[in-house]
Write an enzyme that holds these catalytic residues in place. Structure first.
Site, PDB file in Angstrom:
ATOM      1  N   GLU A 162     -10.789  -2.910   6.773  1.00 38.81           N
ATOM      2  CA  GLU A 162      -9.661  -3.045   7.703  1.00 38.81           C
ATOM      3  C   GLU A 162      -8.691  -1.908   7.376  1.00 38.81           C
ATOM      4  OE1 GLU A 162      -9.669  -5.168  10.149  1.00 38.81           O
ATOM      5  OE2 GLU A 162     -11.555  -6.060   9.484  1.00 38.81           O
ATOM      6  N   CYS A 198      -0.298  -1.634   9.672  1.00 40.20           N
ATOM      7  CA  CYS A 198      -1.453  -0.885  10.166  1.00 40.20           C
ATOM      8  C   CYS A 198      -1.507  -0.820  11.687  1.00 40.20           C
ATOM      9  CB  CYS A 198      -2.745  -1.489   9.624  1.00 40.20           C
ATOM     10  SG  CYS A 198      -2.957  -3.246  10.021  1.00 40.20           S
TER      11      CYS A 198
END
Length: 429
Positions: A162, A198
């Site tokens: 991720e 993110c």
């Protein structure tokens, strides 16, 4: 968790088939520092899977939070446990207080033979990566992601990465700019750890003629949210440490970038504070447009027309998220079809992260694999194919000696074509 029935065909008749989810084994979860705990308004029942309930109850008691959804440390652990694995969790050393709390609570409430927390920094992580795992789940940046993948390759260990990337925001001129669009961009950018997320908007794409309106709206709403002195606001996060502060300062102080600031730009290294900062038309080859920003800086890149946005986005590595603000249905359709990203949100930012019904993950350099909700269970499961064949109905056509008639019959059976099968049997084909 129950086996799922699968269809069979004439080729295997008579038979039944199913797909069985089985645990991968011993998994390593290496989590990020920026959201060790992340709270959203969502029913606890959406998250309570099997033995993970004890984790949630523990955190609810200790942290006094009534609702609890995605947690970059806990969410993968829940998925791994629910799928039947045993887990080693390595929290980020950049958030030592959170790491210490995770180590304390998981040891207190969960079986240490099934779930362990290993604290530490580079040395400990390196030693962990030298071991053989059945799965490694990593959340962080692409540089470390490459190191994780290299270490996993030694043992052919599957990985979920991720990562992140430069998530673009495209703004059309027909949006509700002053009220909805700008506020939602601010929420996704500065409201999420001051850009240290993110899926934070990384840069804006809009037309040259519309950019001044975007800037004016951003200035007005930023002042409304954070006041005339955002450095003193209690609603903006600090930069996590000096290394990240200096990295962001370097982006801002680059020769051809420093004179592009149209709002903000204040810094305080001692307090690790950088104010919300908006820049206009920075060079596309500058540091701020080449690396993921991961901070409170937001460049605006202007275009001659909005169609150019597709060329800019698709010329770069695939982002973790891409955002579009428009009322134009044709543009929405083209954007979702043309732009490749981990996830796309139209007329908002970052909120897809909160939906357990959507898989969350990247594509290309922004990540491998996905999780959240049922997808977390799937990420830590092997889907085993099981076929149960009867001793009845055995056919001589699968055995030697072979003939043209047998070959023809085999072809029709493989294609599951009943009409052609009967034709072959009757000698008509």
């Amino acid at each position: 968790m129950a086996p799922h029935k699968a269809k069979t065909s004439l080729t295997t008749f008579p038979a039944s088939a199913k797909i069985v989810s089985e645990p991968l084994g011993v998994v390593l979860v290496i989590s990020a520092w920026n959201f060790p705990f992340s709270m959203f308004e969502q029913s606890l029942t959406d998250l309570c899977i099997t033995s993970s309930l004890s984790i949630l109850n523990a955190f609810k008691r200790h942290l006094t939070i009534a609702c609890f959804l995605q947690v970059l440390s806990i969410d993968p652990v829940i998925g791994a446990i629910s799928a039947g694995n045993v887990v080693v969790l390595k929290p980020s050393e950049l958030a030592p207080a959170s790491s210490s709390l995770l180590a304390k609570l998981l040891k207190q409430y969960l079986d240490p033979s099934a779930v362990r927390v290993v604290e530490g920094a580079v040395t400990e992580t390196t030693l962990l990566l030298e071991q053989k795992w059945d799965k490694i789940f990593y959340t962080g940046n692409s540089r470390i992601g490459r190191i994780i993948m290299t270490a996993a390759a030694k043992h052919l260990t599957p990985v979920s990465l991720e990562l992140g990337g430069k998530s673009p925001v495209v703004i059309d001129s027909d949006t509700n700019l002053k009220v909805i669009t700008v506020r939602r961009i601010i929420s996704g950018k500065w409201g999420c750890n001051n850009g240290q997320a993110c899926i934070s908007p990384d840069y804006i794409l809009t037309t040259k003629e519309y950019a001044p309106k975007v800037i004016d709206a951003l200035k007005k709403e930023l002042e409304a949210f954070y006041g005339n002195n955002p450095m003193g606001s209690k609603d903006t996060s600090r930069i996590v440490n000096l290394n990240h502060f200096d990295r962001l300062s370097k982006m801002l102080e680059e020769k051809e970038v420093s004179n592009k600031i149209v709002y903000g730009g204040q810094k305080n290294r001692e307090n690790l504070k950088i104010s919300p900062t908006v820049l206009l038309d920075v060079p596309l080859d500058s540091l701020i447009m080449s690396e993921e920003i991961f901070g409170p800086l937001l460049p605006i890149v202007t275009l001659n027309n909005l169609e150019e946005c597709f060329g800019v986005i698709n010329s770069r590595p695939k982002p973790l998220a891409a955002y579009l603000f428009t009322k134009n249905h044709k543009l929405k359709k083209k954007f979702t079809k043309t732009v490749s990203a981990g996830g796309i949100v139209v007329n908002d930012t970052a909120v897809h992260f909160t939906l357990p019904t959507l898989p969350f993950g990247g594509v290309g350099e922004s990540g491998i694999g996905s999780y959240h909700g049922k997808f977390s269970f799937d990420a830590f499961s092997h889907k085993k194919s099981v076929l149960f064949k009867s001793f009845l109905g055995d056919s001589a056509i699968r055995y030697p000696p072979y003939s043209r008639r047998k070959l023809g019959l085999l072809k029709t059976l493989v294609n599951s074509n009943l009409v052609d099968t009967f034709k072959v049997l009757l000698g008509l084909s």
